[in-house]
Design an enzyme around this catalytic site. Structure first.
Site, PDB file in Angstrom:
ATOM      1  N   LYS A 103       0.879  -1.101   0.023  1.00 42.78           N
ATOM      2  CA  LYS A 103      -0.086   0.080  -0.186  1.00 42.78           C
ATOM      3  C   LYS A 103       0.937   1.180  -0.109  1.00 42.78           C
ATOM      4  CE  LYS A 103       0.857   1.283   4.386  1.00 42.78           C
ATOM      5  NZ  LYS A 103       1.334   2.782   4.526  1.00 42.78           N
ATOM      6  N   PRO A 107       9.698  -4.161   0.357  1.00 43.14           N
ATOM      7  CA  PRO A 107      10.875  -4.145   1.198  1.00 43.14           C
ATOM      8  C   PRO A 107      10.454  -3.682   2.691  1.00 43.14           C
ATOM      9  CG  PRO A 107      10.672  -2.231  -0.154  1.00 43.14           C
ATOM     10  CD  PRO A 107       9.672  -3.296  -0.821  1.00 43.14           C
ATOM     11  N   GLY A 133       7.374   1.782   4.696  1.00 49.73           N
ATOM     12  CA  GLY A 133       6.164   2.279   4.659  1.00 49.73           C
ATOM     13  C   GLY A 133       5.078   1.901   3.745  1.00 49.73           C
ATOM     14  N   LEU A 134       5.563   0.498   3.214  1.00 48.44           N
ATOM     15  CA  LEU A 134       4.633   0.017   2.323  1.00 48.44           C
ATOM     16  C   LEU A 134       3.606  -0.914   2.881  1.00 48.44           C
ATOM     17  CD1 LEU A 134       7.169  -0.332  -0.588  1.00 48.44           C
ATOM     18  CD2 LEU A 134       5.476   1.465  -0.403  1.00 48.44           C
ATOM     19  N   GLY A 135       3.800  -1.360   3.842  1.00 55.37           N
ATOM     20  CA  GLY A 135       2.722  -2.039   4.778  1.00 55.37           C
ATOM     21  C   GLY A 135       2.961  -3.473   4.461  1.00 55.37           C
ATOM     22  N   GLY A 136       4.300  -4.169   4.022  1.00 53.83           N
ATOM     23  CA  GLY A 136       4.561  -5.559   3.708  1.00 53.83           C
ATOM     24  C   GLY A 136       3.989  -6.433   5.038  1.00 53.83           C
ATOM     25  N   GLY A 137       4.519  -6.314   6.265  1.00 51.50           N
ATOM     26  CA  GLY A 137       4.055  -7.207   7.247  1.00 51.50           C
ATOM     27  C   GLY A 137       2.752  -7.200   7.540  1.00 51.50           C
ATOM     28  N   SER A 138       2.090  -6.063   7.640  1.00 49.50           N
ATOM     29  CA  SER A 138       0.541  -5.967   7.806  1.00 49.50           C
ATOM     30  C   SER A 138      -0.104  -6.688   6.490  1.00 49.50           C
ATOM     31  CB  SER A 138       0.290  -4.453   7.784  1.00 49.50           C
ATOM     32  OG  SER A 138       0.903  -3.685   8.867  1.00 49.50           O
ATOM     33  N   ASP A 195      -2.181  -0.946  10.435  1.00 46.62           N
ATOM     34  CA  ASP A 195      -2.332  -0.803   8.882  1.00 46.62           C
ATOM     35  C   ASP A 195      -3.029  -2.478   8.681  1.00 46.62           C
ATOM     36  OD1 ASP A 195      -1.284   1.570   8.568  1.00 46.62           O
ATOM     37  OD2 ASP A 195       0.719   0.849   7.908  1.00 46.62           O
TER      38      ASP A 195
END
Length: 275
Positions: free
Chosen positions: A11, A90, A94-99, A132
Protein backbone atom coordinates in the site's frame (compact mmCIF):
# COMPACT_ATOMS: atom_id res chain seq x y z
CA UNK A 1 -5.96 -29.11 3.95
CA UNK A 2 -5.04 -28.09 0.40
CA UNK A 3 -1.79 -26.18 -0.18
CA UNK A 4 -2.39 -22.62 -1.34
CA UNK A 5 -0.29 -19.80 -2.77
CA UNK A 6 -1.49 -16.28 -1.95
CA UNK A 7 -0.31 -12.78 -2.79
CA UNK A 8 -0.10 -9.85 -0.36
CA UNK A 9 -0.28 -6.40 -1.99
CA UNK A 10 1.60 -3.39 -0.70
CA UNK A 11 0.00 0.00 0.00
CA UNK A 12 0.89 3.65 -0.16
CA UNK A 13 -0.50 6.53 1.85
CA UNK A 14 -1.80 9.19 -0.51
CA UNK A 15 -2.55 11.40 2.49
CA UNK A 16 -1.30 11.02 6.05
CA UNK A 17 -1.93 13.56 8.79
CA UNK A 18 -0.85 12.65 12.33
CA UNK A 19 -2.61 14.05 15.36
CA UNK A 20 -1.03 14.77 18.77
CA UNK A 21 -0.51 11.71 20.99
CA UNK A 22 -3.23 10.84 23.50
CA UNK A 23 -2.71 10.09 27.18
CA UNK A 24 -1.55 6.57 26.31
CA UNK A 25 0.92 7.86 23.73
CA UNK A 26 -1.04 6.67 20.68
CA UNK A 27 -1.49 8.93 17.66
CA UNK A 28 -4.84 9.45 15.93
CA UNK A 29 -4.53 9.55 12.15
CA UNK A 30 -6.25 10.83 9.05
CA UNK A 31 -5.09 8.82 6.09
CA UNK A 32 -6.07 7.83 2.56
CA UNK A 33 -4.59 4.43 1.78
CA UNK A 34 -4.28 2.79 -1.62
CA UNK A 35 -3.43 -0.83 -2.44
CA UNK A 36 -0.83 -1.27 -5.18
CA UNK A 37 0.42 -4.09 -7.37
CA UNK A 38 3.67 -4.90 -5.58
CA UNK A 39 3.31 -8.27 -3.88
CA UNK A 40 4.78 -10.64 -1.34
CA UNK A 41 3.90 -14.31 -1.86
CA UNK A 42 2.73 -16.67 0.86
CA UNK A 43 2.58 -20.43 0.39
CA UNK A 44 0.72 -22.41 3.04
CA UNK A 45 1.16 -26.20 3.25
CA UNK A 46 -0.09 -28.75 5.76
CA UNK A 47 2.64 -29.80 8.19
CA UNK A 48 3.33 -31.91 11.24
CA UNK A 49 4.19 -28.75 13.18
CA UNK A 50 4.18 -25.01 12.51
CA UNK A 51 7.12 -23.65 10.55
CA UNK A 52 7.90 -20.37 8.83
CA UNK A 53 10.48 -19.88 6.08
CA UNK A 54 11.34 -16.54 4.48
CA UNK A 55 13.73 -15.39 1.77
CA UNK A 56 14.47 -12.26 3.86
CA UNK A 57 16.99 -13.12 6.61
CA UNK A 58 15.92 -10.14 8.73
CA UNK A 59 12.47 -11.54 9.57
CA UNK A 60 12.25 -11.73 13.39
CA UNK A 61 11.03 -14.89 15.09
CA UNK A 62 8.01 -13.03 16.47
CA UNK A 63 6.39 -11.29 13.51
CA UNK A 64 3.01 -10.33 12.08
CA UNK A 65 2.41 -13.83 10.68
CA UNK A 66 3.19 -15.68 13.91
CA UNK A 67 1.13 -13.20 15.93
CA UNK A 68 -1.85 -13.44 13.56
CA UNK A 69 -1.70 -17.23 13.58
CA UNK A 70 -1.64 -17.35 17.37
CA UNK A 71 -4.62 -14.99 17.69
CA UNK A 72 -6.62 -16.74 14.94
CA UNK A 73 -6.32 -20.04 16.79
CA UNK A 74 -8.14 -18.58 19.78
CA UNK A 75 -11.33 -19.34 17.85
CA UNK A 76 -10.32 -21.13 14.64
CA UNK A 77 -9.03 -24.73 14.99
CA UNK A 78 -6.35 -24.49 12.33
CA UNK A 79 -4.01 -27.49 11.90
CA UNK A 80 -0.23 -27.00 11.89
CA UNK A 81 1.02 -25.21 8.79
CA UNK A 82 4.28 -24.63 6.96
CA UNK A 83 4.39 -21.05 5.68
CA UNK A 84 6.84 -19.96 3.00
CA UNK A 85 7.02 -16.18 2.73
CA UNK A 86 8.71 -14.77 -0.37
CA UNK A 87 9.17 -11.05 0.14
CA UNK A 88 9.33 -8.47 -2.62
CA UNK A 89 7.95 -5.58 -0.52
CA UNK A 90 10.95 -4.06 1.25
CA UNK A 91 11.05 -3.70 5.04
CA UNK A 92 11.24 -0.35 6.85
CA UNK A 93 9.73 1.31 3.82
CA UNK A 94 6.19 2.39 4.78
CA UNK A 95 4.64 0.05 2.21
CA UNK A 96 2.86 -2.19 4.71
CA UNK A 97 4.43 -5.52 3.79
CA UNK A 98 4.21 -7.10 7.23
CA UNK A 99 0.66 -5.86 7.73
CA UNK A 100 -0.38 -7.19 4.33
CA UNK A 101 1.10 -10.60 5.14
CA UNK A 102 -0.92 -10.82 8.35
CA UNK A 103 -4.13 -9.76 6.61
CA UNK A 104 -3.60 -12.34 3.87
CA UNK A 105 -3.22 -15.06 6.49
CA UNK A 106 -6.36 -13.83 8.29
CA UNK A 107 -8.37 -13.88 5.04
CA UNK A 108 -7.12 -17.39 4.27
CA UNK A 109 -8.10 -18.61 7.74
CA UNK A 110 -11.55 -17.09 7.33
CA UNK A 111 -12.05 -18.99 4.07
CA UNK A 112 -10.53 -22.22 5.41
CA UNK A 113 -12.71 -22.62 8.47
CA UNK A 114 -15.64 -24.98 7.97
CA UNK A 115 -18.04 -23.23 10.35
CA UNK A 116 -19.18 -19.63 10.44
CA UNK A 117 -17.20 -17.19 12.60
CA UNK A 118 -18.32 -13.60 12.89
CA UNK A 119 -16.38 -11.14 10.74
CA UNK A 120 -15.80 -8.96 13.81
CA UNK A 121 -13.46 -11.61 15.22
CA UNK A 122 -11.16 -11.38 12.18
CA UNK A 123 -11.14 -7.58 12.31
CA UNK A 124 -10.31 -7.79 16.02
CA UNK A 125 -7.36 -10.04 15.17
CA UNK A 126 -6.24 -7.58 12.49
CA UNK A 127 -6.41 -4.63 14.91
CA UNK A 128 -4.46 -6.57 17.53
CA UNK A 129 -1.66 -7.41 15.09
CA UNK A 130 -1.08 -3.87 13.83
CA UNK A 131 -2.63 -0.54 12.88
CA UNK A 132 -2.38 -1.05 9.10
CA UNK A 133 -3.62 -4.66 9.04
CA UNK A 134 -7.38 -3.85 8.93
CA UNK A 135 -6.88 -1.84 5.73
CA UNK A 136 -5.74 -4.97 3.90
CA UNK A 137 -9.02 -6.66 4.80
CA UNK A 138 -10.81 -3.77 3.05
CA UNK A 139 -8.42 -3.23 0.12
CA UNK A 140 -8.67 -0.84 -2.80
CA UNK A 141 -8.70 2.74 -1.59
CA UNK A 142 -9.96 3.62 1.87
CA UNK A 143 -10.06 6.42 4.41
CA UNK A 144 -8.51 5.49 7.76
CA UNK A 145 -9.32 7.29 11.01
CA UNK A 146 -8.83 6.76 14.71
CA UNK A 147 -5.62 4.82 15.10
CA UNK A 148 -5.97 3.39 11.59
CA UNK A 149 -8.70 0.92 12.53
CA UNK A 150 -11.76 2.97 11.50
CA UNK A 151 -11.98 2.43 7.77
CA UNK A 152 -14.32 3.83 5.15
CA UNK A 153 -14.02 2.15 1.74
CA UNK A 154 -13.76 4.69 -1.07
CA UNK A 155 -14.89 4.13 -4.65
CA UNK A 156 -12.30 2.69 -7.00
CA UNK A 157 -10.63 5.49 -8.94
CA UNK A 158 -9.27 5.43 -12.48
CA UNK A 159 -6.14 3.26 -12.63
CA UNK A 160 -2.82 5.00 -12.13
CA UNK A 161 0.79 3.84 -12.10
CA UNK A 162 3.40 4.40 -9.44
CA UNK A 163 7.18 4.44 -9.53
CA UNK A 164 8.31 3.25 -6.12
CA UNK A 165 11.84 3.94 -4.92
CA UNK A 166 13.29 2.52 -1.74
CA UNK A 167 16.51 4.46 -1.08
CA UNK A 168 19.46 2.88 0.69
CA UNK A 169 18.17 3.92 4.10
CA UNK A 170 15.48 2.46 6.34
CA UNK A 171 13.19 4.24 8.77
CA UNK A 172 12.16 3.05 12.23
CA UNK A 173 8.47 3.88 12.68
CA UNK A 174 8.88 4.44 16.42
CA UNK A 175 11.77 6.84 15.92
CA UNK A 176 9.85 8.70 13.20
CA UNK A 177 6.90 9.27 15.55
CA UNK A 178 9.21 10.54 18.30
CA UNK A 179 10.82 13.03 15.93
CA UNK A 180 7.42 14.12 14.62
CA UNK A 181 6.18 14.78 18.18
CA UNK A 182 9.11 17.12 18.70
CA UNK A 183 8.11 19.20 15.65
CA UNK A 184 5.48 21.95 15.75
CA UNK A 185 2.70 21.25 13.24
CA UNK A 186 -1.02 21.51 12.68
CA UNK A 187 -3.21 18.43 12.42
CA UNK A 188 -4.21 18.80 8.79
CA UNK A 189 -7.83 18.13 7.82
CA UNK A 190 -9.02 15.87 5.02
CA UNK A 191 -8.21 16.86 1.44
CA UNK A 192 -10.73 17.47 -1.32
CA UNK A 193 -10.93 14.02 -2.88
CA UNK A 194 -12.74 15.35 -5.93
CA UNK A 195 -9.50 17.07 -7.00
CA UNK A 196 -6.78 15.21 -8.95
CA UNK A 197 -4.67 13.05 -6.65
CA UNK A 198 -1.32 14.83 -7.26
CA UNK A 199 -2.81 18.10 -5.97
CA UNK A 200 -3.53 16.72 -2.49
CA UNK A 201 -0.68 14.28 -1.84
CA UNK A 202 0.52 14.95 1.71
CA UNK A 203 2.43 13.18 4.48
CA UNK A 204 3.42 14.63 7.87
CA UNK A 205 6.38 12.26 8.07
CA UNK A 206 8.13 14.15 5.28
CA UNK A 207 9.02 16.68 8.00
CA UNK A 208 11.29 14.15 9.72
CA UNK A 209 12.25 11.75 6.93
CA UNK A 210 15.92 11.35 5.95
CA UNK A 211 17.06 14.05 3.53
CA UNK A 212 17.65 11.34 0.95
CA UNK A 213 13.90 10.67 0.79
CA UNK A 214 13.20 14.30 -0.09
CA UNK A 215 15.87 14.19 -2.76
CA UNK A 216 14.28 11.08 -4.27
CA UNK A 217 10.85 12.78 -4.38
CA UNK A 218 12.35 15.78 -6.13
CA UNK A 219 14.19 13.62 -8.67
CA UNK A 220 11.04 11.64 -9.47
CA UNK A 221 9.15 14.81 -10.29
CA UNK A 222 12.02 16.12 -12.39
CA UNK A 223 11.93 12.78 -14.22
CA UNK A 224 8.28 13.31 -15.14
CA UNK A 225 6.12 12.09 -12.24
CA UNK A 226 3.01 14.23 -11.69
CA UNK A 227 3.60 14.19 -7.94
CA UNK A 228 5.80 12.36 -5.43
CA UNK A 229 5.41 11.50 -1.77
CA UNK A 230 6.86 9.52 1.10
CA UNK A 231 4.70 6.50 2.00
CA UNK A 232 3.87 5.91 5.65
CA UNK A 233 6.81 6.74 7.87
CA UNK A 234 9.15 5.88 4.99
CA UNK A 235 11.62 5.31 3.61
CA UNK A 236 9.94 4.39 0.30
CA UNK A 237 8.91 7.27 -1.97
CA UNK A 238 6.47 6.95 -4.84
CA UNK A 239 5.96 8.99 -7.97
CA UNK A 240 2.41 9.29 -9.33
CA UNK A 241 1.96 8.69 -13.07
CA UNK A 242 -1.09 8.56 -15.29
CA UNK A 243 0.04 5.71 -17.52
CA UNK A 244 2.35 2.72 -17.55
CA UNK A 245 4.48 4.24 -20.31
CA UNK A 246 4.97 7.38 -18.26
CA UNK A 247 5.86 5.32 -15.19
CA UNK A 248 8.35 3.17 -17.10
CA UNK A 249 10.09 6.28 -18.41
CA UNK A 250 10.33 7.76 -14.90
CA UNK A 251 11.56 4.44 -13.52
CA UNK A 252 14.26 4.26 -16.19
CA UNK A 253 15.55 7.67 -15.08
CA UNK A 254 15.40 6.63 -11.43
CA UNK A 255 17.46 3.52 -12.12
CA UNK A 256 19.96 5.47 -14.23
CA UNK A 257 20.41 7.94 -11.36
CA UNK A 258 20.79 5.06 -8.87
CA UNK A 259 18.16 6.44 -6.52
CA UNK A 260 17.64 3.03 -4.89
CA UNK A 261 15.55 -0.05 -5.52
CA UNK A 262 12.91 0.79 -8.13
CA UNK A 263 9.56 -0.83 -8.96
CA UNK A 264 6.69 0.10 -11.26
CA UNK A 265 3.28 -0.87 -9.90
CA UNK A 266 -0.35 -0.07 -10.75
CA UNK A 267 -2.96 1.02 -8.25
CA UNK A 268 -5.37 -1.82 -7.48
CA UNK A 269 -9.14 -1.84 -7.35
CA UNK A 270 -10.80 -3.37 -4.31
CA UNK A 271 -11.55 -6.56 -6.22
CA UNK A 272 -7.98 -6.83 -7.50
CA UNK A 273 -6.41 -6.27 -4.09
CA UNK A 274 -8.61 -8.89 -2.42
CA UNK A 275 -8.37 -11.49 -5.21
Amino acid sequence: MTPVVLRSPAKVNLFLSVGPPDAAGYHPLRSIMQAIGLFDEIRIDPAAQDALECNWPGLPGENTLTKALRLIREQVPLPPVHIRLTKAIPAESGLGGGSANAATLIRWAKSAVAHRIDDDFFFDVARAVGADVPFFLVGGRARAEGYGERLTPLPDADPAWLVIVRPEVGVSTGAAYRELDAALREWRDWPDLSAPVPTWLYNDFERVAPCLCGEVAERLQLAGAEGALLSGSGSAVFGWCGSQDQAEAVAQRARAERLGQVWVAPTLSREESLA
